[in-house]
Structure formats: structure tokens, C-alpha cells
Scaffold this active site. Sequence first.
Site, PDB file in Angstrom:
ATOM      1  N   GLY A 156      -7.000  -3.644   0.048  1.00  0.00           N
ATOM      2  CA  GLY A 156      -6.940  -2.561  -0.931  1.00  0.00           C
ATOM      3  C   GLY A 156      -7.885  -1.428  -0.581  1.00  0.00           C
ATOM      4  O   GLY A 156      -7.686  -0.287  -0.991  1.00  0.00           O
ATOM      5  N   ASN A 157      -8.933  -1.710   0.196  1.00  0.00           N
ATOM      6  CA  ASN A 157      -9.858  -0.666   0.652  1.00  0.00           C
ATOM      7  C   ASN A 157      -9.281   0.158   1.794  1.00  0.00           C
ATOM      8  O   ASN A 157      -9.733   1.284   2.044  1.00  0.00           O
ATOM      9  CB  ASN A 157     -11.176  -1.273   1.130  1.00  0.00           C
ATOM     10  CG  ASN A 157     -12.190  -1.455   0.023  1.00  0.00           C
ATOM     11  OD1 ASN A 157     -12.531  -2.583  -0.345  1.00  0.00           O
ATOM     12  ND2 ASN A 157     -12.677  -0.362  -0.530  1.00  0.00           N
ATOM     13  N   SER A 158      -8.300  -0.393   2.512  1.00  0.00           N
ATOM     14  CA  SER A 158      -7.753   0.303   3.674  1.00  0.00           C
ATOM     15  C   SER A 158      -7.270   1.704   3.304  1.00  0.00           C
ATOM     16  O   SER A 158      -6.508   1.881   2.355  1.00  0.00           O
ATOM     17  CB  SER A 158      -6.580  -0.495   4.263  1.00  0.00           C
ATOM     18  OG  SER A 158      -7.033  -1.675   4.858  1.00  0.00           O
ATOM     19  N   HIS A 197      -0.901   1.342   8.462  1.00  0.00           N
ATOM     20  CA  HIS A 197      -0.430  -0.009   8.157  1.00  0.00           C
ATOM     21  C   HIS A 197      -0.146  -0.200   6.674  1.00  0.00           C
ATOM     22  O   HIS A 197       0.569  -1.123   6.291  1.00  0.00           O
ATOM     23  CB  HIS A 197      -1.416  -1.068   8.675  1.00  0.00           C
ATOM     24  CG  HIS A 197      -2.668  -1.211   7.877  1.00  0.00           C
ATOM     25  ND1 HIS A 197      -3.862  -0.642   8.257  1.00  0.00           N
ATOM     26  CD2 HIS A 197      -2.928  -1.872   6.731  1.00  0.00           C
ATOM     27  CE1 HIS A 197      -4.800  -0.955   7.374  1.00  0.00           C
ATOM     28  NE2 HIS A 197      -4.260  -1.700   6.439  1.00  0.00           N
ATOM     29  N   GLY A 249       2.034   4.443  31.961  1.00  0.00           N
ATOM     30  CA  GLY A 249       2.661   3.195  32.380  1.00  0.00           C
ATOM     31  C   GLY A 249       1.722   2.026  32.513  1.00  0.00           C
ATOM     32  O   GLY A 249       2.114   0.962  32.967  1.00  0.00           O
ATOM     33  N   ASP A 288      -3.769   4.418  13.398  1.00  0.00           N
ATOM     34  CA  ASP A 288      -3.633   3.817  12.067  1.00  0.00           C
ATOM     35  C   ASP A 288      -3.924   4.824  10.963  1.00  0.00           C
ATOM     36  O   ASP A 288      -4.641   4.536  10.006  1.00  0.00           O
ATOM     37  CB  ASP A 288      -4.549   2.599  11.932  1.00  0.00           C
ATOM     38  CG  ASP A 288      -4.147   1.699  10.764  1.00  0.00           C
ATOM     39  OD1 ASP A 288      -3.015   1.841  10.270  1.00  0.00           O
ATOM     40  OD2 ASP A 288      -4.980   0.884  10.326  1.00  0.00           O
TER      41      ASP A 288
END
Length: 203
Positions: A145-147, A36, A200, A76
Site C-alpha cells: 500500500g506504500n508503493s 506495478h 542485445g 517502475d
Amino acid sequence: LVDRGLRVTNRVGTPNRVLGSGFAVDPSGYYMTNYHVISSEVDPKYEGFSRLYVMRSDRPTERIPAKVVGWDEILDLALIKAEVESDYTLYPGLAAALGQGDQVLAIGSPVSLESSVNSGIVSAVGRRFLQLGDVVHIDVPVNPGNSGGPLLDAERRVVGIVFAGLEQFEGLNFAIPSRWIGAVFPRLFAGGQVRYAWMGAAV
């Protein structure tokens, strides 16, 4: 850092930047972070300016151009490459068992405060979180900002990668556990988007 140019609101332009953390996983300039953080670099639906840079703690004023090598939207995770050598690397693929109450450290740059180290404990393991599957619930204080920063255990092993908490629930923070990272790590080096087979249906 992802520079997206200017955001114009009421005819006033302000810098549109996405701040994130990361860590070197190879001496030749490969870094792990969250998808992200760099999504505008690879998302075909994104329209507009987007430039990716690495800013190292030992050269905080220098923007080093980088590119996305591989990414996993579901977990992610993203692997990026900058033309710079890294003196110290961390390997994120070793599975390490975490238990409730274990001490952990999060390294990152919350709100651009470079190389911050925060400590806490594991609040719970095996939390279900959307398509990510199970994640580690931590009480370590993390902020925008830690991500993408590493989560380390008492032995200084990478046991997870921090990702953004839930904005509506202040104090709830999570990390992607090392076993998920290790499973996808080689595929990120192969380049491009990591894809999964679906039947599906989803629960």
C-alpha cells in the site's frame, strides 16, 4: 486502488484489489505512482477485469475514476490522470543529493491506512536493483500500500518514490531516487510506454 473484481479460490470469491499510494504532481489531477500498482491497466498480457480509481485523503470513501497516461516498466513509474483538482502538489523532478544517515519521511497508505507518515534514515545509496539501476535503501517501515508514495527529505522535497521491498527479506525497503524520476518525468506526460534502446545484452 485497482479493482480487479473477484478472486475465486475453492469456490469462494474474495475481492481482488491492488492497493498503492501516489501523489499529485499537477493541480489538474495528475498523480505519480508505481507501474506495478497499475500494471493490469496497460499490460496486454493481462486478461480480466481491471478498473483504476484515485481515493483522496480528504474524500476517503469516494472512488474517482482514473486512467493511465504514461508508464515506465523499467523504472517502475506511472503517471495517472483523474478528473479532480488538487490543492497541493509535489514536484518529483528536482535532483537532491542524499547521503547515508539522512532523515527521510515516507507518506502513503499502508494496508489502506490512509495518509500515514513514517520516518527513518537512508541506509545506503547506490544500491543495484535489477533493471532499476541504483536505488535508495531506506529503513523507513513501509508495507503493501506504500508503493508509489513520495519519499521526502528534511526540506520536504521529493527525493524518491517508495516501491515494494523484498518479501523474503523483511525490513529491506527501497525508493527510486529523484534523479531517475526527473529524467523520465516529461516523457510520462507525453503518454504511452517509455521505451529504451537496447544493445542485445544485459548484465
